[in-house]
Design a protein around this motif. Sequence first.
Motif, PDB file in Angstrom:
ATOM      1  N   PRO A  44       6.708  -5.560  12.730  1.00  0.00           N
ATOM      2  CA  PRO A  44       6.180  -6.927  12.651  1.00  0.00           C
ATOM      3  C   PRO A  44       4.791  -7.023  12.052  1.00  0.00           C
ATOM      4  CG  PRO A  44       6.234  -6.141  14.928  1.00  0.00           C
ATOM      5  CD  PRO A  44       6.992  -5.146  14.117  1.00  0.00           C
ATOM      6  N   ASP A  45       3.982  -5.923  12.103  1.00  0.00           N
ATOM      7  CA  ASP A  45       2.627  -6.005  11.556  1.00  0.00           C
ATOM      8  C   ASP A  45       2.562  -5.618  10.082  1.00  0.00           C
ATOM      9  OD1 ASP A  45       3.190  -3.355  11.963  1.00  0.00           O
ATOM     10  OD2 ASP A  45       1.221  -2.827  12.783  1.00  0.00           O
ATOM     11  N   GLU A  46       3.718  -5.346   9.472  1.00  0.00           N
ATOM     12  CA  GLU A  46       3.749  -5.059   8.030  1.00  0.00           C
ATOM     13  C   GLU A  46       3.941  -6.380   7.290  1.00  0.00           C
ATOM     14  OE1 GLU A  46       6.880  -2.268   7.483  1.00  0.00           O
ATOM     15  OE2 GLU A  46       5.860  -0.680   8.573  1.00  0.00           O
ATOM     16  N   ILE A  47       2.970  -6.720   6.456  1.00  0.00           N
ATOM     17  CA  ILE A  47       2.972  -8.068   5.868  1.00  0.00           C
ATOM     18  C   ILE A  47       2.899  -8.028   4.347  1.00  0.00           C
ATOM     19  CG2 ILE A  47       1.977  -9.183   7.901  1.00  0.00           C
ATOM     20  CD1 ILE A  47      -0.750  -8.945   6.579  1.00  0.00           C
ATOM     21  N   GLY A  48       3.102  -6.844   3.763  1.00  0.00           N
ATOM     22  CA  GLY A  48       2.870  -6.703   2.322  1.00  0.00           C
ATOM     23  C   GLY A  48       4.005  -7.149   1.436  1.00  0.00           C
ATOM     24  N   SER A  49       4.419  -8.399   1.535  1.00  0.00           N
ATOM     25  CA  SER A  49       5.465  -8.905   0.648  1.00  0.00           C
ATOM     26  C   SER A  49       4.898  -9.128  -0.750  1.00  0.00           C
ATOM     27  CB  SER A  49       6.038 -10.211   1.184  1.00  0.00           C
ATOM     28  OG  SER A  49       5.046 -11.237   1.109  1.00  0.00           O
ATOM     29  N   SER A  50       5.776  -9.310  -1.717  1.00  0.00           N
ATOM     30  CA  SER A  50       5.337  -9.584  -3.089  1.00  0.00           C
ATOM     31  C   SER A  50       4.488 -10.848  -3.147  1.00  0.00           C
ATOM     32  CB  SER A  50       6.563  -9.747  -4.002  1.00  0.00           C
ATOM     33  OG  SER A  50       7.372  -8.597  -3.968  1.00  0.00           O
ATOM     34  N   ALA A  51       4.931 -11.892  -2.441  1.00  0.00           N
ATOM     35  CA  ALA A  51       4.189 -13.159  -2.457  1.00  0.00           C
ATOM     36  C   ALA A  51       2.814 -12.998  -1.808  1.00  0.00           C
ATOM     37  CB  ALA A  51       5.000 -14.232  -1.727  1.00  0.00           C
ATOM     38  N   PHE A  52       2.738 -12.225  -0.723  1.00  0.00           N
ATOM     39  CA  PHE A  52       1.468 -11.995  -0.025  1.00  0.00           C
ATOM     40  C   PHE A  52       0.467 -11.303  -0.944  1.00  0.00           C
ATOM     41  CE2 PHE A  52      -1.240  -9.268   2.613  1.00  0.00           C
ATOM     42  CZ  PHE A  52      -1.752 -10.181   3.520  1.00  0.00           C
ATOM     43  N   ILE A  53       0.895 -10.261  -1.644  1.00  0.00           N
ATOM     44  CA  ILE A  53       0.005  -9.531  -2.556  1.00  0.00           C
ATOM     45  C   ILE A  53      -0.409 -10.421  -3.716  1.00  0.00           C
ATOM     46  CG2 ILE A  53      -0.115  -7.576  -4.156  1.00  0.00           C
ATOM     47  CD1 ILE A  53       1.851  -6.122  -2.281  1.00  0.00           C
ATOM     48  N   ARG A  54       0.538 -11.168  -4.248  1.00  0.00           N
ATOM     49  CA  ARG A  54       0.253 -12.044  -5.387  1.00  0.00           C
ATOM     50  C   ARG A  54      -0.798 -13.096  -5.014  1.00  0.00           C
ATOM     51  NH1 ARG A  54       4.843 -14.221  -5.699  1.00  0.00           N
ATOM     52  NH2 ARG A  54       5.846 -12.494  -6.811  1.00  0.00           N
ATOM     53  N   ASN A  55      -0.656 -13.696  -3.835  1.00  0.00           N
ATOM     54  CA  ASN A  55      -1.593 -14.736  -3.408  1.00  0.00           C
ATOM     55  C   ASN A  55      -3.013 -14.191  -3.263  1.00  0.00           C
ATOM     56  OD1 ASN A  55       0.439 -16.637  -3.324  1.00  0.00           O
ATOM     57  ND2 ASN A  55       0.833 -16.391  -1.129  1.00  0.00           N
ATOM     58  N   HIS A  56      -3.153 -13.023  -2.668  1.00  0.00           N
ATOM     59  CA  HIS A  56      -4.482 -12.442  -2.494  1.00  0.00           C
ATOM     60  C   HIS A  56      -5.071 -11.988  -3.827  1.00  0.00           C
ATOM     61  CE1 HIS A  56      -5.352 -12.279   1.852  1.00  0.00           C
ATOM     62  NE2 HIS A  56      -4.054 -12.393   1.981  1.00  0.00           N
ATOM     63  N   ALA A  57      -4.244 -11.480  -4.717  1.00  0.00           N
ATOM     64  CA  ALA A  57      -4.731 -11.075  -6.038  1.00  0.00           C
ATOM     65  C   ALA A  57      -5.235 -12.286  -6.815  1.00  0.00           C
ATOM     66  CB  ALA A  57      -3.625 -10.359  -6.802  1.00  0.00           C
ATOM     67  N   GLU A  58      -4.525 -13.405  -6.690  1.00  0.00           N
ATOM     68  CA  GLU A  58      -4.952 -14.629  -7.365  1.00  0.00           C
ATOM     69  C   GLU A  58      -6.281 -15.132  -6.786  1.00  0.00           C
ATOM     70  OE1 GLU A  58      -1.596 -17.140  -6.783  1.00  0.00           O
ATOM     71  OE2 GLU A  58      -0.498 -16.362  -8.531  1.00  0.00           O
ATOM     72  N   GLN A  59      -6.446 -15.032  -5.461  1.00  0.00           N
ATOM     73  CA  GLN A  59      -7.694 -15.477  -4.828  1.00  0.00           C
ATOM     74  C   GLN A  59      -8.887 -14.669  -5.321  1.00  0.00           C
ATOM     75  OE1 GLN A  59      -7.255 -15.382  -0.550  1.00  0.00           O
ATOM     76  NE2 GLN A  59      -5.351 -16.588  -0.609  1.00  0.00           N
ATOM     77  N   GLN A  60      -8.646 -13.403  -5.705  1.00  0.00           N
ATOM     78  CA  GLN A  60      -9.733 -12.550  -6.190  1.00  0.00           C
ATOM     79  C   GLN A  60      -9.772 -12.497  -7.716  1.00  0.00           C
ATOM     80  OE1 GLN A  60      -8.824  -9.524  -2.606  1.00  0.00           O
ATOM     81  NE2 GLN A  60     -10.490  -8.841  -3.914  1.00  0.00           N
ATOM     82  N   ASN A  61      -9.073 -13.457  -8.348  1.00  0.00           N
ATOM     83  CA  ASN A  61      -9.104 -13.625  -9.810  1.00  0.00           C
ATOM     84  C   ASN A  61      -8.673 -12.356 -10.553  1.00  0.00           C
ATOM     85  OD1 ASN A  61     -10.099 -16.341  -9.694  1.00  0.00           O
ATOM     86  ND2 ASN A  61     -12.132 -15.502  -9.217  1.00  0.00           N
TER      87      ASN A  61
END
Length: 349
Positions: A44-61
């Motif tokens: 349950p504490d594994e959260i590294g989905s494709s969408a999760f990584i993409r969203n954080h990468a976009e936030q950091q430009n």
Amino acid sequence: RIRKTSTNRFTPRAKRTDKPQIKELIDASKVSVFLIDDNQVVRPDEIGSSAFIRNHAEQQNCNIYEYELEAQFRCAGSDGFVNWVNNTLGIARTANVLWDSEDNFDFKIFESPEALEKAIHEKTGKGYSARITAGFCWPWSKPNKEGELVDDVVIGDYRRPWNAKSDAGRLAPGIPKEALWAYDPNGIHQIGCVYTAQGFEFDYVGVIFGPELVYDFDSQDWIGHRDKSFDNPVKRSGDKFMDLVKNTYRVLLSRGLKGCYVYFMDKDTERFVKTRIEKPTVAAAWPGSVEIETDEKISQLPFRILPKDEIKHFQNCVPLYDLKIAASGFSPEQQVDDCDWVELPEAFR
């Protein structure tokens, strides 16, 4: 296997932080490469989905480049088997509803854990890599004071230990540490958990399919039994329990390069999976039929192939053409240089 944060119970208080682990990973390098299978999340504490990584990468430009791996080498390179597992477990709807039992990938169901283990040991005896794995349906004990592993996996008279824990401490001679279980020859004597097996592959994998996930014919759906699971974080995962257990078995079933052997503790589940396997077709015997032995199997033909000295073209026999010749409308014109001549039953002229 990305977690919410890098902090765990072993992290010193001075180094604890609420900074998301994904941000730590992206900040740590100029280029980060993530290999993602969204259906391999098993905690349950594994959260590294494709969408999760993409969203954080976009936030950091970040500049984001996405690729789809078009081939995989597990399961004899059979995307069909992986898709069939996804469909059968209800993880994703795919076109692979039935598994072709004549496929190159060796998938078998065994009636007992002893028979499953014997088949796996026979493969290692022939030089193949092979291991037995299981769902987390038994306690996982630490070694006894002599460093011997405890036989936690018990099915009737069948008793085997899990692989050693990462914090097992001193182990008796001949027992591999957790990190070496997949490679040490003595690993064949222990049952691997998903947390040990994930990330590895073997020529042949054996899977003990436990009672925490069963198929119910009345509801025609999969049912999860938390009380049968000994994976405490997964048991406490709320409505994620079913998805995490399904992903666990998806991971275990796909560890084999050449084959996967399974024992189902729940017989309704076994029967359901068997309904999703396409059986080899066998032609009915006709009068005068003969058996023709090929390299791979024996097939039965409903006629007799005539020896050359008996052939009278189109009088006592007709030509036997391969289907690929008969169905040649979408290929260049083909010529038949040679064929068998067969005698049909008396009912045919």
